[in-house]
Design an enzyme around this catalytic site. Structure first.
Site, PDB file in Angstrom:
ATOM      1  N   ASN A   9       9.554  46.736   3.820  1.00 49.17           N
ATOM      2  CA  ASN A   9       8.544  45.813   4.351  1.00 49.17           C
ATOM      3  C   ASN A   9       8.302  44.745   3.290  1.00 49.17           C
ATOM      4  OD1 ASN A   9       6.296  44.508   5.310  1.00 49.17           O
ATOM      5  ND2 ASN A   9       4.907  46.258   5.092  1.00 49.17           N
ATOM      6  N   TRP A  10       8.871  43.584   3.524  1.00 42.30           N
ATOM      7  CA  TRP A  10       8.774  42.517   2.519  1.00 42.30           C
ATOM      8  C   TRP A  10       7.410  41.848   2.512  1.00 42.30           C
ATOM      9  CZ3 TRP A  10      13.967  39.229   2.548  1.00 42.30           C
ATOM     10  CH2 TRP A  10      15.045  40.102   2.292  1.00 42.30           C
ATOM     11  N   LYS A  11       6.607  42.120   3.529  1.00 41.23           N
ATOM     12  CA  LYS A  11       5.282  41.480   3.641  1.00 41.23           C
ATOM     13  C   LYS A  11       5.447  39.949   3.566  1.00 41.23           C
ATOM     14  CE  LYS A  11       3.311  45.688   1.885  1.00 41.23           C
ATOM     15  NZ  LYS A  11       2.179  46.389   1.305  1.00 41.23           N
ATOM     16  N   HIS A  94       0.325  47.958  10.828  1.00 43.45           N
ATOM     17  CA  HIS A  94       0.240  48.131   9.374  1.00 43.45           C
ATOM     18  C   HIS A  94      -1.226  48.003   8.940  1.00 43.45           C
ATOM     19  CE1 HIS A  94       0.660  47.401   5.098  1.00 43.45           C
ATOM     20  NE2 HIS A  94       1.846  47.972   5.194  1.00 43.45           N
ATOM     21  N   GLU A  96      -2.615  46.527   6.604  1.00 52.19           N
ATOM     22  CA  GLU A  96      -3.032  45.160   6.244  1.00 52.19           C
ATOM     23  C   GLU A  96      -3.348  44.348   7.497  1.00 52.19           C
ATOM     24  OE1 GLU A  96       0.335  44.335   3.722  1.00 52.19           O
ATOM     25  OE2 GLU A  96      -0.412  45.856   2.315  1.00 52.19           O
ATOM     26  N   GLU A 166       0.870  55.987   5.990  1.00 57.41           N
ATOM     27  CA  GLU A 166       0.640  55.170   4.797  1.00 57.41           C
ATOM     28  C   GLU A 166      -0.829  55.259   4.399  1.00 57.41           C
ATOM     29  OE1 GLU A 166       3.912  51.972   4.354  1.00 57.41           O
ATOM     30  OE2 GLU A 166       2.250  51.113   5.477  1.00 57.41           O
ATOM     31  N   GLY A 172       0.549  49.711  -2.527  1.00 54.58           N
ATOM     32  CA  GLY A 172       0.509  48.642  -3.533  1.00 54.58           C
ATOM     33  C   GLY A 172      -0.297  48.992  -4.771  1.00 54.58           C
ATOM     34  N   SER A 213       3.567  53.058  -2.350  1.00 53.22           N
ATOM     35  CA  SER A 213       4.063  53.154  -3.723  1.00 53.22           C
ATOM     36  C   SER A 213       5.296  54.043  -3.870  1.00 53.22           C
ATOM     37  CB  SER A 213       2.940  53.597  -4.684  1.00 53.22           C
ATOM     38  OG  SER A 213       1.889  52.644  -4.673  1.00 53.22           O
ATOM     39  N   GLY A 234       7.235  48.943   0.398  1.00 53.84           N
ATOM     40  CA  GLY A 234       6.755  47.571   0.206  1.00 53.84           C
ATOM     41  C   GLY A 234       7.327  46.962  -1.061  1.00 53.84           C
ATOM     42  N   GLY A 235       6.549  47.009  -2.130  1.00 51.20           N
ATOM     43  CA  GLY A 235       6.912  46.366  -3.391  1.00 51.20           C
ATOM     44  C   GLY A 235       8.333  46.649  -3.858  1.00 51.20           C
TER      45      GLY A 235
HETATM   46  P1  PGA Z   1       4.031  49.601  -1.214  1.00 53.73           P
HETATM   47  O1  PGA Z   1       3.709  49.140   0.310  1.00 53.73           O
HETATM   48  O2  PGA Z   1       5.337  50.313  -1.189  1.00 53.73           O
HETATM   49  O3  PGA Z   1       4.070  48.316  -1.997  1.00 53.73           O
HETATM   50  O4  PGA Z   1       2.907  50.494  -1.625  1.00 53.73           O
HETATM   51  C1  PGA Z   1       4.040  49.963   1.385  1.00 53.73           C
HETATM   52  C2  PGA Z   1       3.659  49.292   2.679  1.00 53.73           C
HETATM   53  O5  PGA Z   1       2.615  48.614   2.710  1.00 53.73           O
HETATM   54  O6  PGA Z   1       4.366  49.415   3.691  1.00 53.73           O
END
Ligand code: PGA
Length: 252
Positions: A9-11, A94, A96, A166, A172, A213, A234-235
Site C-alpha cells: 500500500n503505497w498510500k 483502510h 486512514e 491492521e 506507521g 509495521s 505500507g512504509g
Molecule cells: P505500515 O502501513 O506498514 O507503514 O505500518 C500499513 C498500512 O497502513 O497498510
C-alpha cells in the site's frame, strides 16, 4: 492451502516518474517470487503506467479506494469499472480512510458489494485504535467491523474476499503487533466471524492479512502463524529490497 498474498500500500506516495523507478527496482526480484501472490497499490495517478509496466509479470495491481457508484456527479471519485480497467484488487476501508475521510462500515459494505459486481478482489481493512486495544475491546470492534462491512455478499464471492487486520496502533508506528497477538485476532476473532457469516468452508478459504509495521525483519514471524495469510505493507513497500524480502518470506 491458502496462497499467501503480500500487498504493498503505497498510500499518497510516488508520482509517475517515481512509480516507474520503484517498479523497475522491484520488477525482477518480485517477479521471481511466485510462491506468494504479490500486489502493488500505487496512487490512482500511477495506475496507468503501473499497469503497462507490470504487464506480463506475475505481479498484480490494486487501487487504494474507490466509490461504489458506477458513474455520475461524484466529483473527485473513481468508479469500480475505472479501477477494473487497470486493477485486479482494491483496498477498502483502510483506517486512514475511516479516520480522515469519514468512511464507515456502511460505506465499506457498499464498496464491497460494488467490488463483487465489478469482479475485483477486495482487501477489506479492519482494526482497533490504541484506546480500544488497551480497553480490551479488540474482539468487539473487529467482529462488528466484519459483520457490518461484509454483509450481503454472495456465497460464491465470499472466498474471494481478503481481510486485512491492521491494528491502528501498529500502522506507521514501527511498533508491530506481536505475531501471537495477530494470530489470536485472526484465528479466534476474525475467522470464526467469517465462518458465522459464510460457513466454515468459505471462512477457511478467505485470506486474512496482517498489516501494521511489517518489515523484512519481522515478516517471517507473522507468516509462520497458521491464520496469517500474508501482509498489507505500507512504509516497507516503498523500499524495493524490503518489499522483495517480505514477499520471499511469504513464499517460503
Ligand atoms: P505500515 O502501513 O506498514 O507503514 O505500518 C500499513 C498500512 O497502513 O497498510
Amino acid at each position: 492451502m491458502r496462497k499467501k498474498l503480500v500487498a504493498g500500500n503505497w498510500k499518497m506516495n510516488k508520482n509517475v516518474v517515481e512509480t516507474r523507478e520503484l517498479l523497475s527496482a522491484l520488477a525482477s526480484g518480485l517477479d521471481s517470487v511466485g510462491g506468494a501472490e504479490r500486489a502493488l497499490c500505487p496512487p490512482f495517478t500511477s495506475l496507468f503506467v503501473a499497469a503497462e509496466a507490470l504487464t506480463g509479470t506475475g505481479i498484480g495491481l490494486g487501487a487504494q479506494n474507490m466509490h461504489w457508484e458506477e458513474k455520475g456527479a461524484f466529483t473527485g471519485e473513481i468508479s469500480p469499472s475505472m479501477v477494473k480497467e487497470f486493477c485486479a484488487y482494491v483496498i477498502l476501508g483502510h483506517s486512514e480512510r475511516r479516520m480522515y475521510f469519514g468512511e464507515t462500515d456502511e460505506t465499506v459494505n457498499k464498496k464491497l458489494l460494488a467490488a463483487q459486481k465489478a469482479d475485483l478482489t477486495p482487501v477489506v481493512c479492519v482494526g482497533e485504535t490504541l484506546a480500544q486495544y488497551e480497553a480490551g475491546e479488540t474482539r468487539q470492534v473487529v467482529v462488528e467491523q466484519i459483520r457490518a462491512g461484509l454483509q450481503g455478499v454472495a456465497p460464491e464471492f465470499a472466498p474471494r474476499i481478503v481481510v486485512a487486520y491492521e491494528p491502528i496502533w501498529a500502522i506507521g508506528t514501527g511498533k508491530a503487533s506481536s505475531a501471537e497477538n495477530a494470530q489470536a485476532v485472526h484465528g479466534e476473532m476474525i475467522r470464526p466471524t467469517l465462518s458465522e457469516l459464510f460457513g466454515e468452508e468459505a471462512a477457511q478459504a478467505i485470506r486474512i492479512l496482517y498489516g501494521g509495521s511489517v518489515n523484512a525483519a519481522n515478516a517471517a514471524d507473522f507468516f509462520a502463524q497458521p491464520d496469517i495469510d500474508g501482509a498489507l505493507v505500507g512504509g516497507a513497500s516503498l523500499k524495493a529490497d524490503e518489499f522483495i524480502a517480505i514477499a520471499k518470506a511469504a513464499a517460503e
